[in-house]
Design an enzyme around this catalytic site. Structure first.
Site, PDB file in Angstrom:
ATOM      1  N   GLU A 158       0.674 -13.731   2.977  1.00 32.41           N
ATOM      2  CA  GLU A 158       2.100 -13.460   2.761  1.00 32.41           C
ATOM      3  C   GLU A 158       2.993 -14.551   3.333  1.00 32.41           C
ATOM      4  OE1 GLU A 158      -0.084 -11.158   3.716  1.00 32.41           O
ATOM      5  OE2 GLU A 158      -0.081  -9.932   1.901  1.00 32.41           O
TER       6      GLU A 158
ATOM      7  N   HIS B 167       1.806   1.701   3.554  1.00 34.24           N
ATOM      8  CA  HIS B 167       2.171   1.609   2.137  1.00 34.24           C
ATOM      9  C   HIS B 167       3.403   2.435   1.808  1.00 34.24           C
ATOM     10  CE1 HIS B 167      -2.021   0.325   2.165  1.00 34.24           C
ATOM     11  NE2 HIS B 167      -1.706  -0.402   1.119  1.00 34.24           N
TER      12      HIS B 167
END
Lengths: 401, 426
Positions: free
Chosen positions: B148, B218
């Protein structure tokens, strides 16, 4: 515990030493003159010391270098000017005219100047916080750099950035976050590849930053996509106040790219530096071999920053020895004099010119005004797309766009 | 939950009730009158609006084409903007299809645009990039490693070279490794280079908010962490039409934008979406329901929980009637979708609160230092003398989003209803 740790270090040391038996040497004056033409406007032929390079998964660059006397003189003048500029910054800092952060590259001139002599105008460079000479070499001005350090309108970022935040069209800046510029460099290289430009990007970082996770992320992407990116580790032996040996399990930084080939270079000899950069450029651009790791073994004379005297983690003798025996500017000066390319007098004149140029810039930036108050709020968002207002320095100060 | 405390039936006219210092709550605890009737099962399909039946979603061509603030981007840029909708088509799409449609348009019109992220070449985990690689080639739509921070840095590098970079971070929960690149590089590069470089062509798309079973990593809503990073824009759409228009605006906006897509709405929110190229304004809130007695401010998924809560508030089902004083039920609740978190539409919110005198902020992130904190502080400063009740925040709890209790973690319609009653009876 501590005795155990000492034991472990003691046991590891010999292996570490063995691995470095034939590392590059960092003398600044071991290049030999091979052939000197009568007409000095023609290139002369030099031979680099055979220990100027170490390689990892690639062939060594050839040791023979063709260069004109004029280019050597230019290099000398530029290195001398860069050192003068950094010394001026040092004095301005101590005079409290520069506030905040300031990292000087005194001792590492062969890297910035050598890099510029090995690359082309439209190659891109991005580096870390020790960035002043690169900004000048990449088309900036001494006035622009010093102006930025002083936070004046004459600065290259209009006085809003300060040290570390200076840019030119082909130089994507110094960068204050350790290692953050490396993946950005990979992105820049990707754009070059995407546009099929015959250019590459040099993404520089230090031995300290080489342990950052995102540096390895960038390595992986660059090799995966064969980006024309040269990762340049400027190994000046100390990441802030910690020596390379104390911070890195593998101090052969040129081997840390896994499948990316690497080249370690004597970063104190500007001729070796130039040769290595040409090699790297040829590797990525002409041959299309993808990324390359380039490690310049160099040395910084000063501390990490202005608040670091630079003598608490290394001895004064060590610094003194480097200064007196391996200085890149003195090395080049010796070449020029020994090979009869210029007289001592001519070089002294170049020194004087460099000093005068820097003095002139210092005088000019002192006259330059500080940024306008309205610029506190400019360049945050693209003009016309700002929020309706932003808060200012005190409670009632609100700037409406 | 205070909703279980029944309020006494008050027969005060609503205008009087809304005045300050009226507190029907006092003594309520002594007068518990628990309903003795058994709780009836709701009719099949429920009697409350949900995402499937939401009035906020524009499911008819005519209303879709009249979306407020919509500007067609396919027209001559010098011609005055038109609102004529004749000849315009719409297609039924859910949110991921609308996002895919927006990226397709952006890439077709901008040759420098590239889409990259983890698994995007196969369509991405939420199918948002489905078919893009086939349509535009693997050079323009490609997978990255699982890095990321590297993706964000790489995207910034691409954008400073003038390329339109559309990066995907697979889940907003994974954006934290990239926090440094986003906050220190993307947001600041224009300022620190005195305007000589910028990465305005960078847009980072990332799925956000709870999905019902996402758990710790999540289902987070990290928008608040970026709120102090001037130089960035943060956008959160609530529906397919909004997602397409706001994403096209974000991609073309000359500032770096983090575009957070509420992941539960990818499939569940369906609208007739205009097929042509259009944009919706950044930095502008939208009033979805007009009201005069209390303002409810939210964004993303909770928009629909708020709609349900407002419906329940005006027509409470029998099981909770005792909790909603009759006199309150005619109160008019204003619902605002903030849409842009940074910069947020201060004017619209302040204008509304000055009219209603009450504000309830709803977001999924935790309360402490969430986006609601900043808004509440600014509103109390600007509307202090107009406020009839403290600004109320209905948010996720200040704990990690646990898998097992996710439904209890996010602010649901009951908690919002409770806040409405509490705010109106302050």
């Amino acid at each position: 515990m501590s005795s155990l740790a000492r034991l472990r270090i003691a046991r590891r040391l010999p292996t570490a030493l063995r691995a470095h038996v034939r590392g590059v040497q960092t003398t600044a004056d071991t290049t030999e003159l091979h052939n000197k033409p009568e007409d000095l406007s023609q290139p002369i032929t030099l031979k680099l010391h055979e220990d100027s390079f170490s390689t990892h998964l690639c062939e060594k660059p050839s040791l023979e270098v063709q260069i004109t006397a004029q280019e050597l003189m230019t290099m000398y003048k530029q290195m001398q000017t860069m050192r003068r500029m950094e010394m001026a910054a040092d004095a301005l800092y101590k005079a409290k005219l520069i506030r905040g952060f300031c990292h000087l590259a005194i001792g590492q001139e062969a890297v910035s100047v050598g890099l510029e002599h090995g690359i082309e105008k439209n190659d891109r460079v991005i580096t870390a916080y020790r960035c002043h000479p690169f900004a000048v070499m990449r088309g900036g001005t001494i006035k622009g750099v010093l102006g930025e350090l002083l936070g004046r309108q004459a600065g290259m970022s209009n006085g809003k950035g300060g040290s570390m935040h200076i840019f030119t069209p082909t130089f994507f800046g110094g960068n204050g976050i350790v290692g953050a510029q490396v993946p950005i460099g990979a992105g820049v290289a990707f754009a070059q590849k995407y546009r099929a430009e015959k250019h590459c990007t040099f993404a520089l970082y230090g031995d300290g930053a080489s342990n950052q996770g995102q540096v390895f992320e960038a390595f992986n992407m660059a090799k995966l996509w064969d980006l024309p990116c040269v990762f340049v580790c400027e190994n000046n032996k100390y990441g802030m106040g910690t020596s390379a040996e104390r911070s890195s399990s593998n101090t052969s930084y040129f081997t840390r790219g896994d499948k990316i080939p690497g080249l370690q270079v004597n970063g104190m000899d500007i001729i070796a530096a130039k040769r290595a950069v040409e090699y790297a450029r040829n590797w990525t651009v002409e041959q299309g071999n993808g990324p390359l790791l380039l490690e310049f073994v160099t040395y910084r004379y000063g501390g990490h920053s202005m608040s670091d005297p630079g003598t608490t983690y290394r001895t004064r003798e060590e610094v003194q020895r480097m200064r007196s025996t391996q200085d890149p500017i003195r090395g080049l000066q010796r070449y020029i004099e020994e090979w009869g390319l210029a007289t001592e007098q001519e070089l002294k004149q170049l020194d004087k010119d460099a000093k005068a140029e820097v003095d002139q810039a210092v005088a000019e930036v002192k006259e330059s005004p500080e940024p306008l108050i309205k610029d506190l709020w400019s360049d945050i968002y693209f003009k016309g797309t700002e929020p309706p207002f932003m808060r200012g320095r005190e409670r009632e100060e609100i700037h409406y766009y | 939950m205070t909703i279980l405390k029944p309020y006494p039936r008050l027969s005060l006219p609503s205008s009087k009730l809304l005045a300050r210092n009226v507190s029907p709550l006092r003594g309520a605890s002594q007068r518990r009158n628990n309903s003795s009737e058994a709780v009836e099962a709701p009719p099949a399909g429920g009697h409350l609006p949900s995402i499937a039946t939401s009035q906020i979603l524009r499911t008819k061509r005519e209303s879709a084409l009249r979306t407020s603030g919509l500007v067609w981007a396919d027209e001559d840029s010098i011609a005055p903007s038109r609102t004529i909708v004749g000849g315009r088509e719409t297609r039924k799409m859910n949110t991921y299809q609308a996002i895919r449609d927006a990226m397709g348009i952006a890439m077709a019109k901008d040759e420098t645009a590239v889409v990259f992220g983890e698994d995007v070449a196969f369509g991405g985990v939420f199918r948002c990039t489905m078919g893009l690689a086939e349509e535009f080639g693997k050079e323009r739509v490609f997978n990255t490693p699982l890095t990321e921070q590297g993706i964000a840095g790489f995207g910034i590098g691409l954008a400073v070279m003038g390329h339109t970079a559309i990066a995907e971070i697979q889940f907003a929960d994974y954006i934290y490794p990239a926090f440094d690149q986003i906050v220190n590089e993307a947001a600041k590069i224009r300022y620190r280079s005195g305007g000589s470089f910028n990465c305005g062509a960078l847009t980072i798309r990332t799925p956000t908010m709870a999905v019902g079973h996402g758990g710790l990593y999540h289902s987070q809503s990290p928008e608040g962490f970026f709120m102090g990073a001037s130089g960035l824009k943060i956008v959160i759409p609530r529906s397919p039409i909004q997602a397409k228009g706001l994403l096209l605006s974000s991609i073309r906006d000359p500032n770096p934008v983090i575009f957070m897509e509420p992941k539960i709405l990818y499939r569940s929110a369906v609208e007739q979406v205009p097929a042509d190229d259009y944009e919706l304004p950044l930095g502008k809130a939208e009033t979805l329901i007009s009201g005069s007695d209390v303002t409810v401010l939210t964004w993303g998924t909770p928009v629909y929980h708020c709609e349900t809560a407002i419906h329940m508030f005006n027509n409470p089902p029998s099981s909770i009637q005792s909790a909603v004083p009759t006199s309150l039920r005619s109160a008019k609740v204003e619902l605002i979708d903030l849409r842009s978190i940074l910069p947020w539409d201060v004017e619209a919110v302040v204008e509304s609160v000055n009219r209603t005198g009450r504000l309830v902020i709803v977001h999924e992130a935790g309360m402490t230092a969430g986006v609601g904190a900043e808004i509440a502080a600014e509103v109390q400063k600007r509307c202090f003398l107009k406020l009839n009740a403290p600004v109320r925040r209905v948010t996720g709890w200040d704990v990690p989003v646990a898998l097992q209790y996710e439904k209890f973690h996010i602010p649901d319609s009951i908690r919002i209803l409770d806040a409405l009653v509490e705010t109106l009876t302050y």
